[in-house]
Design a protein around this motif. Structure first.
Motif, PDB file in Angstrom:
ATOM      1  N   ASP A 330       0.811  -1.222   0.000  1.00 42.16           N
ATOM      2  CA  ASP A 330       0.000   0.000   0.000  1.00 42.16           C
ATOM      3  C   ASP A 330       0.839   1.265   0.000  1.00 42.16           C
ATOM      4  O   ASP A 330       0.429   2.288  -0.546  1.00 42.16           O
ATOM      5  N   THR A 338       1.007  -6.985  -4.164  1.00 41.48           N
ATOM      6  CA  THR A 338       0.549  -6.081  -5.217  1.00 41.48           C
ATOM      7  C   THR A 338       1.344  -4.785  -5.184  1.00 41.48           C
ATOM      8  O   THR A 338       1.665  -4.271  -4.115  1.00 41.48           O
ATOM      9  N   TYR A 340       2.461  -0.891  -5.359  1.00 37.05           N
ATOM     10  CA  TYR A 340       1.875   0.376  -4.908  1.00 37.05           C
ATOM     11  C   TYR A 340       1.037   0.992  -6.024  1.00 37.05           C
ATOM     12  O   TYR A 340      -0.069   1.486  -5.783  1.00 37.05           O
ATOM     13  N   ASN A 343      -2.264  -0.936  -6.302  1.00 33.35           N
ATOM     14  CA  ASN A 343      -3.121  -0.661  -5.149  1.00 33.35           C
ATOM     15  C   ASN A 343      -3.822   0.687  -5.301  1.00 33.35           C
ATOM     16  O   ASN A 343      -5.024   0.817  -5.048  1.00 33.35           O
ATOM     17  N   GLN A 347      -7.869   1.130  -6.203  1.00 33.24           N
ATOM     18  CA  GLN A 347      -8.660   1.868  -5.219  1.00 33.24           C
ATOM     19  C   GLN A 347      -9.492   2.945  -5.906  1.00 33.24           C
ATOM     20  O   GLN A 347     -10.687   3.102  -5.623  1.00 33.24           O
TER      21      GLN A 347
END
Length: 565
Positions: A330, A338, A340, A343, A347
């Motif tokens: 994250d 995953t 950055y 992510n 999102q």
């Protein structure tokens, strides 16, 4: 010409009819599409075939798939032999018809462009490919390499029944030659002017304009790819690549990189922009919202592809890059999981979908901007990685002859140079002067990795990325020399110092990770993390690297990004 007219007048498949073919939701790496877009995602199967043919050195087959497709938006071009029960009234586009397949099974389709009495040809779109499809009509450019699938195609001759009427259309056609594709990777670039520059009040779209302004061409991606096919030089205003002396092997990385990270990358943005344009249209029913969500779902489909995290498009590639740059997780502080970039992108894809469903178009646009920033990170990383491999890094990080490696670096630079140029043309020139192949002599020139890295870093703030998001090249249990992450300056510090530097951007310094304040705690035990996570990394990274189309990579001590082709 027929396909051009179809593309210009028929932007969306009739979403209301898709329920006939699909009975369950479609998910893309955790994103639930509200409309049916698996057929759009299948564009990555065209890309997969391109990668395969490139690996085999069959450039002519690559060109056929690139230009003619084979796996997305399959269409039958039928010659009308006669009519039964026709009352001399126009049949509108979107009308459903049903006929028999080559195996004698029922095949449904949808009329494109409608039908009138004096027409001698009719275009019928096959049911969109779905997550559950087991039988499809996939022909197009696949015929050239005997990879076509015809079980789900209409028989060579027969009749189509117009649903909910007595009309029957008698037809004939050639299964091999007249099953075409309305969605191709080439078309993503060829129709860029109409769909991203002259398309309405919000055009030209800002992200596309950066590339148009830099290269001086609307179809810059196709022109680069065609130059590679013909082994000639491009004729752009800036950023030219001369393929005349790189050999057949040398053009392969250019085609692979441009198709994925120029054509499809920009078209993903185009679909987000289309969703936002449609979101803003006033209407009294749900049709505007549904069309907007459909376009947004398409963007996710083009971003992830049907193979998704095990695939070959940007999503899977970003996860490969985060392993090479220690920017997974994250906050970009991990080397597994995953990326950055993914992510952040996923999102905002989810948020954007929610905003569009609520007609909160401004909030959806803010999500789109964040997605584009995230989509840019793996392109920066790939450019830096290939630059490092060419400009003093270990030979183990890259393979191929000198020309192939130079083309690889130049092609990755081509995916991101217009964005840097928009921020600072001087820094874009530094990158191009090191990585560009303006003439054949440039194949032999030396590359200054540090100069390229610093030119990028001076523009991170303008590009909307961070030092942590990009990360640094991790080699042999530590950051490679001169390749550690930069230190992110605060916005206030950058603004205060910008009067003494170039424009509004602040050059960031290369500093050891140990002095990055609170990040010490997060990253203090990287050697231990590397050892503890080795088994998991070997398995997951090997699988992904194989599927992305890279050559073999050794994972005994360190995950290294292998060559793109």
């Amino acid at each position: 010409q027929t396909l051009t007219m179809m593309k210009a007048t028929f932007q969306f498949t009739i979403a209301a009819l898709l329920g006939r073919y699909v009975s369950s939701a479609e998910f893309f790496v955790g994103y639930e599409a509200q409309t049916r877009v698996a057929d759009h995602a299948a564009i990555d199967i065209d890309q997969q075939k391109i990668d395969l043919m490139l690996a085999l050195g069959r450039i002519e087959n690559v060109k056929k798939i690139y230009e003619e497709g084979g796996n997305s938006q399959s269409i039958a071009r039928l010659k009308i032999m006669g009519l039964d029960g026709y009352l001399n009234t126009a049949i509108p586009s979107g009308t459903e018809v049903v006929g028999k397949s080559v195996l004698g099974n029922q095949v449904y389709g949808t009329l494109l462009l409608g039908f009138e009495a004096n027409d001698d040809e009719v275009l019928v779109q096959y049911p969109p490919k779905t997550m559950e499809s087991t039988r499809n009509c996939q022909v197009g450019g696949l015929v050239a390499m005997d990879l076509e699938m015809t079980d789900g195609c209409f028989a060579d001759f027969g009749e189509l029944s117009v649903l909910d009427s007595d009309v029957k259309i008698l037809y004939s056609y050639n299964t091999q030659n007249d099953n075409i594709n309305g969605r191709t990777i080439q078309n993503f670039s060829l129709f860029a002017e109409k769909e991203m520059a002259t398309c309405g009040k919000n055009c030209p779209y800002e992200d596309f304009a950066k590339f148009r302004n830099y290269y001086g061409e609307y179809d810059y991606a196709d022109k680069l790819i065609q130059a590679a096919f013909s082994q000639k030089g491009t004729s752009f205003e800036r950023g030219n690549i001369d393929f005349s002396e790189v050999g057949k092997k040398g053009v392969e990385p250019a085609v692979q990189i441009a198709t994925k990270f120029m054509n499809i990358w920009m078209y993903t943005i185009r679909m987000m922009e289309t969703a936002l344009d449609t979101c803003e249209v006033p209407c009294n029913d749900d049709s505007c919202r549904d069309d907007a969500v459909h376009a947004w779902d398409q963007a996710v489909a083009f971003h992830a592809g049907s193979l998704q995290d095990e695939g070959i498009l940007l999503y899977a590639f970003a996860d490969v890059m985060c392993r090479a740059f220690y920017s997974c997780g994250d906050d970009g502080s991990m080397r597994v999981g995953t990326s950055y970039a993914n992510n952040k992108a996923m999102q905002h894809f989810k948020l954007g979908q929610s905003y569009i469903l609520q007609k909160q178009c401004r909030k959806a646009r803010a999500s789109k901007e964040e997605i584009v920033k995230a989509m840019t990170i793996p392109l920066i990383q790939a450019t830096l990685f290939t630059t490092y491999a060419e400009g003093g890094g270990s030979d183990e990080l890259s393979s191929g002859d000198e020309a192939t490696k130079k083309v690889r670096a130049a092609s990755f630079a081509a995916t991101v140079l217009p964005i840097v140029h928009h921020c600072n043309d001087s820094d874009a020139s530094i990158i191009y002067d090191n990585l560009g192949i303006e003439t054949a002599d440039d194949i032999q020139k030396d590359i200054n990795f540090v100069a390229v890295k610093e030119a990028f870093e001076r523009n991170y703030q303008c590009m909307g990325v961070t030092c942590e998001g990009v990360g640094g090249i991790w080699e042999n249990g530590k950051y490679a020399e001169h390749a550690a992450p930069c230190q992110q300056e605060t916005v206030d510090e950058s603004a205060e110092k910008s009067a003494f530097l170039f424009g509004h951007f602040l050059a960031t310094a290369l500093m050891p990770l140990a002095i990055l304040g609170s990040l010490v705690v997060i990253r203090a035990n990287r050697s231990r993390t590397l050892k503890d996570d080795d088994a998991e990394l070997k398995q997951t990274a090997s699988d992904i690297l194989d599927d992305v189309g890279f050559e073999d990579v050794q994972l005994d001590e360190e995950i290294r990004l292998p060559p793109i082709a």
